[in-house]
Design an enzyme around this catalytic site. Sequence first.
Site, PDB file in Angstrom:
ATOM      1  N   PHE A 123       2.842   6.378   2.362  1.00  0.00           N
ATOM      2  CA  PHE A 123       3.959   7.169   1.847  1.00  0.00           C
ATOM      3  C   PHE A 123       3.524   8.263   0.881  1.00  0.00           C
ATOM      4  O   PHE A 123       4.303   9.150   0.536  1.00  0.00           O
ATOM      5  CB  PHE A 123       4.948   6.242   1.119  1.00  0.00           C
ATOM      6  CG  PHE A 123       5.277   4.995   1.889  1.00  0.00           C
ATOM      7  CD1 PHE A 123       6.122   5.039   2.977  1.00  0.00           C
ATOM      8  CD2 PHE A 123       4.721   3.782   1.537  1.00  0.00           C
ATOM      9  CE1 PHE A 123       6.419   3.892   3.702  1.00  0.00           C
ATOM     10  CE2 PHE A 123       5.012   2.626   2.253  1.00  0.00           C
ATOM     11  CZ  PHE A 123       5.863   2.684   3.339  1.00  0.00           C
ATOM     12  N   SER A 124       2.286   8.204   0.400  1.00  0.00           N
ATOM     13  CA  SER A 124       1.817   9.114  -0.631  1.00  0.00           C
ATOM     14  C   SER A 124       1.520  10.500  -0.073  1.00  0.00           C
ATOM     15  O   SER A 124       1.052  10.646   1.055  1.00  0.00           O
ATOM     16  CB  SER A 124       0.546   8.549  -1.282  1.00  0.00           C
ATOM     17  OG  SER A 124      -0.022   9.501  -2.156  1.00  0.00           O
ATOM     18  N   PRO A 149       0.808  -1.232   0.000  1.00  0.00           N
ATOM     19  CA  PRO A 149       0.000   0.000   0.000  1.00  0.00           C
ATOM     20  C   PRO A 149       0.832   1.269   0.000  1.00  0.00           C
ATOM     21  O   PRO A 149       1.770   1.419   0.792  1.00  0.00           O
ATOM     22  CB  PRO A 149      -0.816  -0.125   1.294  1.00  0.00           C
ATOM     23  CG  PRO A 149      -0.973  -1.588   1.475  1.00  0.00           C
ATOM     24  CD  PRO A 149       0.337  -2.179   1.016  1.00  0.00           C
ATOM     25  N   CYS A 150       0.462   2.189  -0.896  1.00  0.00           N
ATOM     26  CA  CYS A 150       1.229   3.429  -1.043  1.00  0.00           C
ATOM     27  C   CYS A 150       0.712   4.531  -0.134  1.00  0.00           C
ATOM     28  O   CYS A 150       1.390   5.542   0.072  1.00  0.00           O
ATOM     29  CB  CYS A 150       1.189   3.906  -2.493  1.00  0.00           C
ATOM     30  SG  CYS A 150      -0.466   4.350  -3.075  1.00  0.00           S
ATOM     31  N   GLN A 151      -0.500   4.366   0.436  1.00  0.00           N
ATOM     32  CA  GLN A 151      -1.083   5.446   1.227  1.00  0.00           C
ATOM     33  C   GLN A 151      -0.196   5.914   2.380  1.00  0.00           C
ATOM     34  O   GLN A 151      -0.151   7.113   2.667  1.00  0.00           O
ATOM     35  CB  GLN A 151      -2.459   5.029   1.774  1.00  0.00           C
ATOM     36  CG  GLN A 151      -3.517   4.880   0.703  1.00  0.00           C
ATOM     37  CD  GLN A 151      -3.596   3.446   0.197  1.00  0.00           C
ATOM     38  OE1 GLN A 151      -2.638   2.691   0.314  1.00  0.00           O
ATOM     39  NE2 GLN A 151      -4.730   3.066  -0.349  1.00  0.00           N
TER      40      GLN A 151
END
Length: 361
Positions: free
Chosen positions: A51-52, A47-49
């Site tokens: 780090f996004s 999941p990128c959330q």
Amino acid sequence: MWDCNSWRRYAVASYPSGSPKEYAMTNVFLRNWDVPPNHDILTAGFPCQPFSPAGKKLGVRDIVRGTLFERIIEILDQKQPKYFFLENVKRLLTMENGYHFRLILNALSELNYFIEWRLISPLSFGIPQNRDRIFIFGTKLTSTDITPNTLEKLSVFLTTEDNILLPSNEVSLVKYMLPIMTMKNKNDNWGIAYKNQMFTQNISLLPDMKPRKKLQDILQDESIVDTQFDFTVDTLERIKQSKPVNHYCNGVEILYNQDGGARLGYTIFGTNGIASTLTASTSRHYERYQVGDNFRRLTNIEYARLMGFPDDWCQVARIYDQYALFGNAIVPACVEWVCKRIGQTNFELSKSGWQQLTLAL
């Protein structure tokens, strides 16, 4: 295929609809080592959330989503596939001066894989979207002697146009690699790692594999765009309270903004640049674009094209849900380019490059 959100029925259903092969959908957190079975390559987009820029920026401290990476480490350690291939958002490289990326890199490097990463943009593949992603590739090693020749044999990201400053091919690369967790600066857009050591360098953007396009090049013909996507009347009213911007931000054309800023408040985009990053966020799916004399949101088919998918991809889902599916996907052209280079000799180090670094040292 194993995931942590198999309850998302449309995402699960889209795989069989786009491919004749069968897929097993299972929760990746199950601690049964028969799931997944032995395999040659592990691919994952944790999941990128965390780090996004669009998320809460908790990074590896995100208790729910950040820990999915731990499961990847466990699978690699238990199953020992020959390769792994990971992907995440660009910000992972620089968040908190690169601390989160180095923590991830350090964990991967303990598993006896030669690791390489590079920042890749779909612009290089003729896809007009601002969607830089960090790709991380690992190759299982049988020898601990890492030389520049090793890099020539194993690199999947370097091309003949890249100028990598490395020492003589007679010298072990480990000698010039630094302990990962002692590094303090933001990480460069390319690098390698092995056994808790890393070497990193900023290199040029990936050469264009296909001619670059603008957003206007992938739009559907206006005569066939359904009226459900049109917001002309409403937008004309909002423009009265907006200020013209006529500015490009990261290649994205911005025509109007409620506050007159580059990306603040209510924004109307043009089509002479590229598209901003597609996301799974519902609010982003209603962004307005001026197309000729009309103002509308992008269609689900245009979302598919901006990701490099066929027009009929994800047709098992409602139009409303297709936006989230595309916004949460990875650009296939980027993945295909890397996969075709696995096991190939993709570049050769120039002797001038060795000499330049030797002199610098």
